[in-house]
Design an enzyme around this catalytic site. Sequence first.
Site, short mmCIF file in Angstrom:
data_model
loop_
_atom_site.label_atom_id
_atom_site.label_comp_id
_atom_site.label_asym_id
_atom_site.label_seq_id
_atom_site.Cartn_x
_atom_site.Cartn_y
_atom_site.Cartn_z
N GLY A 23 12.31 1.63 49.95
CA GLY A 23 13.74 1.59 50.25
C GLY A 23 14.40 0.23 50.09
O GLY A 23 15.50 0.01 50.62
N MET A 101 11.21 9.81 43.73
CA MET A 101 10.04 10.09 42.90
C MET A 101 9.85 11.58 42.61
O MET A 101 8.73 12.07 42.52
CB MET A 101 8.77 9.51 43.58
CG MET A 101 8.83 8.01 43.80
SD MET A 101 9.14 7.09 42.28
CE MET A 101 7.57 7.31 41.45
N ILE A 103 11.29 14.74 39.91
CA ILE A 103 12.11 15.06 38.74
C ILE A 103 13.27 15.94 39.20
O ILE A 103 13.06 16.91 39.94
CB ILE A 103 11.27 15.78 37.67
CG1 ILE A 103 10.26 14.78 37.08
CG2 ILE A 103 12.15 16.36 36.57
CD1 ILE A 103 9.26 15.41 36.13
N HIS A 120 15.44 2.06 37.21
CA HIS A 120 14.10 2.22 36.62
C HIS A 120 13.53 0.84 36.29
O HIS A 120 14.24 -0.01 35.73
CB HIS A 120 14.18 3.08 35.35
CG HIS A 120 12.84 3.31 34.73
ND1 HIS A 120 11.95 4.23 35.24
CD2 HIS A 120 12.23 2.72 33.68
CE1 HIS A 120 10.84 4.21 34.52
NE2 HIS A 120 10.99 3.30 33.56
N GLU A 153 19.34 15.29 31.88
CA GLU A 153 18.21 16.19 32.10
C GLU A 153 16.89 15.67 31.56
O GLU A 153 15.83 16.18 31.92
CB GLU A 153 18.55 17.58 31.55
CG GLU A 153 19.59 18.25 32.44
CD GLU A 153 20.09 19.57 31.89
OE1 GLU A 153 19.32 20.27 31.22
OE2 GLU A 153 21.27 19.88 32.15
N VAL A 155 14.07 12.73 31.37
CA VAL A 155 13.65 11.68 32.32
C VAL A 155 13.98 10.28 31.77
O VAL A 155 13.63 9.95 30.63
CB VAL A 155 12.13 11.80 32.61
CG1 VAL A 155 11.65 10.61 33.43
CG2 VAL A 155 11.84 13.11 33.33
N ASP A 156 14.68 9.48 32.59
CA ASP A 156 14.98 8.07 32.27
C ASP A 156 15.69 7.91 30.92
O ASP A 156 15.42 6.95 30.17
CB ASP A 156 13.68 7.22 32.29
CG ASP A 156 13.03 7.23 33.67
OD1 ASP A 156 13.76 7.31 34.67
OD2 ASP A 156 11.79 7.16 33.74
C1 GRF Z 1 11.99 0.62 42.14
O1 GRF Z 1 11.17 -0.32 41.51
C2 GRF Z 1 12.67 1.49 41.14
O2 GRF Z 1 12.83 0.89 39.90
C3 GRF Z 1 11.75 2.67 41.01
O3 GRF Z 1 11.20 2.83 42.28
C4 GRF Z 1 11.16 1.60 42.96
C5 GRF Z 1 11.75 1.80 44.32
O4 GRF Z 1 11.59 0.68 45.14
N1 GRF Z 1 12.47 3.83 40.53
P1 GRF Z 1 12.28 0.66 46.57
O5 GRF Z 1 11.83 1.91 47.31
O6 GRF Z 1 13.76 0.63 46.37
O7 GRF Z 1 11.78 -0.59 47.24
#
Ligand code: GRF
Length: 204
Positions: A23, A101, A103, A120, A153, A155-156
Amino acid sequence: MESSRLVAAGKRLRLGVMASGAGSNFEALVAACQADALAANVVQLVVNNPGCGAAQRAQRLGIPCQLIDHRLQPSREALDAALVDCLQEQGVDLVVMAGWMRIVTPVLIAAFPSRLLNIHPSLLPSFKGLDGVGQALAAGVTLTGCTAHLVNEAVDSGEILIQAAVPVRVDDDHARLRARIQQQEHQILPAAVALLAQRLVDQG
Ligand code: GRF
Protein backbone atom coordinates in the site's frame (compact mmCIF):
# COMPACT_ATOMS: atom_id res chain seq x y z
CA MET A 1 2.47 19.37 -9.62
CA GLU A 2 1.17 22.85 -8.78
CA SER A 3 0.18 23.59 -12.37
CA SER A 4 -1.91 20.46 -12.57
CA ARG A 5 -4.09 21.23 -9.57
CA LEU A 6 -7.72 20.92 -10.40
CA VAL A 7 -8.63 24.49 -9.73
CA ALA A 8 -11.00 24.54 -12.68
CA ALA A 9 -12.91 21.57 -11.37
CA GLY A 10 -14.33 23.62 -8.53
CA LYS A 11 -14.62 20.50 -6.44
CA ARG A 12 -12.26 17.97 -5.00
CA LEU A 13 -12.15 14.76 -6.93
CA ARG A 14 -13.34 11.63 -5.15
CA LEU A 15 -10.72 8.92 -5.55
CA GLY A 16 -11.14 5.20 -5.02
CA VAL A 17 -8.05 3.04 -4.61
CA MET A 18 -7.72 -0.74 -5.02
CA ALA A 19 -4.74 -2.47 -3.38
CA SER A 20 -3.60 -6.00 -2.60
CA GLY A 21 -0.30 -5.52 -0.83
CA ALA A 22 1.88 -3.10 1.10
CA GLY A 23 0.00 0.00 0.00
CA SER A 24 2.87 2.47 -0.38
CA ASN A 25 1.29 3.90 -3.54
CA PHE A 26 -2.03 4.22 -1.77
CA GLU A 27 -0.31 6.20 0.98
CA ALA A 28 1.48 8.38 -1.58
CA LEU A 29 -1.91 9.29 -3.06
CA VAL A 30 -3.32 10.13 0.36
CA ALA A 31 -0.24 12.26 1.10
CA ALA A 32 -0.57 14.13 -2.21
CA CYS A 33 -4.21 14.91 -1.38
CA GLN A 34 -3.40 16.00 2.16
CA ALA A 35 -0.58 18.23 0.90
CA ASP A 36 -3.03 19.73 -1.57
CA ALA A 37 -0.75 18.74 -4.43
CA LEU A 38 -3.80 16.93 -5.73
CA ALA A 39 -7.23 18.53 -5.43
CA ALA A 40 -8.74 15.22 -4.44
CA ASN A 41 -9.67 13.05 -1.50
CA VAL A 42 -9.17 9.33 -1.25
CA VAL A 43 -12.67 8.40 -0.11
CA GLN A 44 -12.44 4.61 -0.32
CA LEU A 45 -9.76 1.93 -0.27
CA VAL A 46 -10.73 -1.58 -1.35
CA VAL A 47 -8.45 -4.51 -0.54
CA ASN A 48 -8.75 -8.18 -1.44
CA ASN A 49 -6.30 -9.53 1.13
CA PRO A 50 -7.38 -9.36 4.78
CA GLY A 51 -4.86 -7.53 6.96
CA CYS A 52 -2.63 -6.46 4.07
CA GLY A 53 -0.31 -3.49 4.52
CA ALA A 54 -2.64 -1.22 2.60
CA ALA A 55 -5.51 -1.99 5.00
CA GLN A 56 -3.25 -1.25 7.96
CA ARG A 57 -2.20 2.05 6.41
CA ALA A 58 -5.86 2.97 5.81
CA GLN A 59 -6.61 2.42 9.48
CA ARG A 60 -3.67 4.63 10.50
CA LEU A 61 -4.64 7.32 7.98
CA GLY A 62 -8.35 7.24 8.75
CA ILE A 63 -9.41 6.25 5.24
CA PRO A 64 -12.46 3.96 4.89
CA CYS A 65 -11.34 0.48 3.87
CA GLN A 66 -13.55 -2.27 2.49
CA LEU A 67 -12.36 -5.88 2.25
CA ILE A 68 -13.67 -7.72 -0.82
CA ASP A 69 -11.95 -11.08 -0.66
CA HIS A 70 -11.62 -12.63 -4.12
CA ARG A 71 -11.54 -16.09 -2.51
CA LEU A 72 -15.16 -15.63 -1.51
CA GLN A 73 -16.31 -14.58 -4.98
CA PRO A 74 -17.49 -17.12 -7.56
CA SER A 75 -15.76 -15.45 -10.53
CA ARG A 76 -13.57 -12.52 -11.60
CA GLU A 77 -16.72 -10.80 -12.86
CA ALA A 78 -18.44 -11.21 -9.51
CA LEU A 79 -15.41 -9.74 -7.75
CA ASP A 80 -15.44 -6.76 -10.12
CA ALA A 81 -19.19 -6.28 -9.70
CA ALA A 82 -18.70 -6.09 -5.94
CA LEU A 83 -15.91 -3.55 -6.46
CA VAL A 84 -18.11 -1.44 -8.74
CA ASP A 85 -20.93 -1.48 -6.18
CA CYS A 86 -18.62 -0.36 -3.40
CA LEU A 87 -16.91 2.37 -5.41
CA GLN A 88 -20.10 3.72 -6.96
CA GLU A 89 -21.78 3.80 -3.58
CA GLN A 90 -19.05 6.23 -2.50
CA GLY A 91 -19.54 8.40 -5.60
CA VAL A 92 -15.99 7.81 -6.77
CA ASP A 93 -14.87 9.84 -9.83
CA LEU A 94 -11.60 8.04 -10.56
CA VAL A 95 -10.25 4.65 -9.56
CA VAL A 96 -6.58 3.81 -9.06
CA MET A 97 -5.27 0.27 -9.10
CA ALA A 98 -2.31 0.71 -6.75
CA GLY A 99 -0.81 -2.76 -6.59
CA TRP A 100 -4.05 -4.63 -7.35
CA MET A 101 -2.90 -8.16 -8.06
CA ARG A 102 -6.00 -9.46 -9.82
CA ILE A 103 -6.79 -9.38 -13.51
CA VAL A 104 -9.78 -7.11 -14.00
CA THR A 105 -12.70 -7.69 -16.35
CA PRO A 106 -14.92 -5.51 -18.57
CA VAL A 107 -17.33 -5.29 -15.63
CA LEU A 108 -14.95 -2.91 -13.84
CA ILE A 109 -13.49 -1.25 -16.93
CA ALA A 110 -16.90 -0.36 -18.37
CA ALA A 111 -18.07 1.11 -15.06
CA PHE A 112 -15.20 3.65 -15.08
CA PRO A 113 -14.48 4.41 -18.75
CA SER A 114 -11.15 6.28 -19.05
CA ARG A 115 -11.27 6.66 -15.28
CA LEU A 116 -9.37 3.56 -14.22
CA LEU A 117 -5.58 3.83 -13.78
CA ASN A 118 -2.85 1.34 -12.97
CA ILE A 119 0.74 1.70 -11.86
CA HIS A 120 3.22 -0.83 -13.23
CA PRO A 121 6.91 -1.26 -12.32
CA SER A 122 8.45 -1.16 -15.79
CA LEU A 123 8.69 1.09 -18.81
CA LEU A 124 5.75 -0.33 -20.71
CA PRO A 125 5.37 -1.87 -23.21
CA SER A 126 8.41 -3.74 -21.86
CA PHE A 127 7.96 -6.30 -19.09
CA LYS A 128 4.18 -6.57 -18.78
CA GLY A 129 2.60 -8.85 -16.21
CA LEU A 130 4.05 -10.23 -13.03
CA ASP A 131 7.35 -9.05 -11.53
CA GLY A 132 8.33 -6.28 -13.93
CA VAL A 133 11.38 -5.61 -11.74
CA GLY A 134 12.62 -9.21 -11.95
CA GLN A 135 11.95 -9.32 -15.67
CA ALA A 136 14.08 -6.20 -16.19
CA LEU A 137 16.94 -7.64 -14.12
CA ALA A 138 16.77 -10.96 -15.99
CA ALA A 139 16.83 -9.17 -19.35
CA GLY A 140 19.93 -7.20 -18.37
CA VAL A 141 18.54 -3.81 -19.38
CA THR A 142 20.38 -0.77 -18.05
CA LEU A 143 17.28 1.39 -17.88
CA THR A 144 13.86 0.50 -16.52
CA GLY A 145 11.25 2.45 -14.56
CA CYS A 146 7.53 2.68 -14.00
CA THR A 147 4.40 3.57 -15.91
CA ALA A 148 1.05 5.04 -14.91
CA HIS A 149 -1.50 4.07 -17.53
CA LEU A 150 -5.17 3.69 -18.24
CA VAL A 151 -6.59 0.21 -17.89
CA ASN A 152 -8.09 -1.65 -20.82
CA GLU A 153 -8.91 -5.29 -21.33
CA ALA A 154 -5.37 -6.38 -22.21
CA VAL A 155 -2.99 -6.62 -19.25
CA ASP A 156 -0.72 -3.54 -18.81
CA SER A 157 -1.63 -2.26 -22.28
CA GLY A 158 -3.83 0.83 -21.88
CA GLU A 159 -2.87 4.38 -22.82
CA ILE A 160 0.34 5.49 -21.16
CA LEU A 161 -0.12 8.64 -19.06
CA ILE A 162 3.26 9.19 -17.37
CA GLN A 163 6.50 7.23 -17.15
CA ALA A 164 9.65 7.65 -15.10
CA ALA A 165 12.99 6.09 -16.03
CA VAL A 166 15.20 4.43 -13.42
CA PRO A 167 18.79 3.38 -14.29
CA VAL A 168 19.75 -0.17 -13.31
CA ARG A 169 23.02 -0.13 -11.36
CA VAL A 170 25.59 -2.89 -11.69
CA ASP A 171 25.23 -3.80 -8.01
CA ASP A 172 21.42 -3.76 -8.03
CA ASP A 173 19.43 -6.62 -6.63
CA HIS A 174 15.65 -6.96 -6.81
CA ALA A 175 15.00 -5.16 -3.53
CA ARG A 176 17.25 -2.18 -4.26
CA LEU A 177 15.96 -1.68 -7.78
CA ARG A 178 12.36 -2.09 -6.69
CA ALA A 179 12.81 0.50 -3.94
CA ARG A 180 14.13 3.10 -6.40
CA ILE A 181 11.33 2.33 -8.86
CA GLN A 182 8.76 2.71 -6.09
CA GLN A 183 10.12 6.15 -5.17
CA GLN A 184 9.33 7.17 -8.73
CA GLU A 185 5.92 5.50 -8.65
CA HIS A 186 5.02 7.66 -5.67
CA GLN A 187 5.74 10.74 -7.79
CA ILE A 188 4.12 9.80 -11.07
CA LEU A 189 0.95 8.18 -9.75
CA PRO A 190 -0.48 11.36 -8.16
CA ALA A 191 0.70 13.30 -11.22
CA ALA A 192 -1.13 10.88 -13.51
CA VAL A 193 -4.30 11.23 -11.45
CA ALA A 194 -4.03 15.01 -11.79
CA LEU A 195 -3.45 14.70 -15.53
CA LEU A 196 -6.45 12.48 -16.02
CA ALA A 197 -8.65 14.59 -13.79
CA GLN A 198 -7.71 17.71 -15.74
CA ARG A 199 -8.59 15.92 -18.95
CA LEU A 200 -12.00 15.05 -17.56
CA VAL A 201 -12.55 18.68 -16.52
CA ASP A 202 -11.51 19.89 -19.99
CA GLN A 203 -13.93 17.45 -21.59
CA GLY A 204 -16.68 18.93 -19.45
C1 GRF B 1 4.01 -1.41 -7.19
O1 GRF B 1 5.37 -1.61 -7.43
C2 GRF B 1 3.24 -1.36 -8.47
O2 GRF B 1 4.00 -0.98 -9.56
C3 GRF B 1 2.79 -2.79 -8.65
O3 GRF B 1 2.58 -3.27 -7.36
C4 GRF B 1 3.40 -2.58 -6.45
C5 GRF B 1 2.55 -2.13 -5.30
O4 GRF B 1 3.30 -1.59 -4.25
N1 GRF B 1 1.62 -2.85 -9.50
P1 GRF B 1 2.55 -0.93 -3.02
O5 GRF B 1 1.56 -1.94 -2.49
O6 GRF B 1 1.88 0.32 -3.51
O7 GRF B 1 3.63 -0.62 -2.02
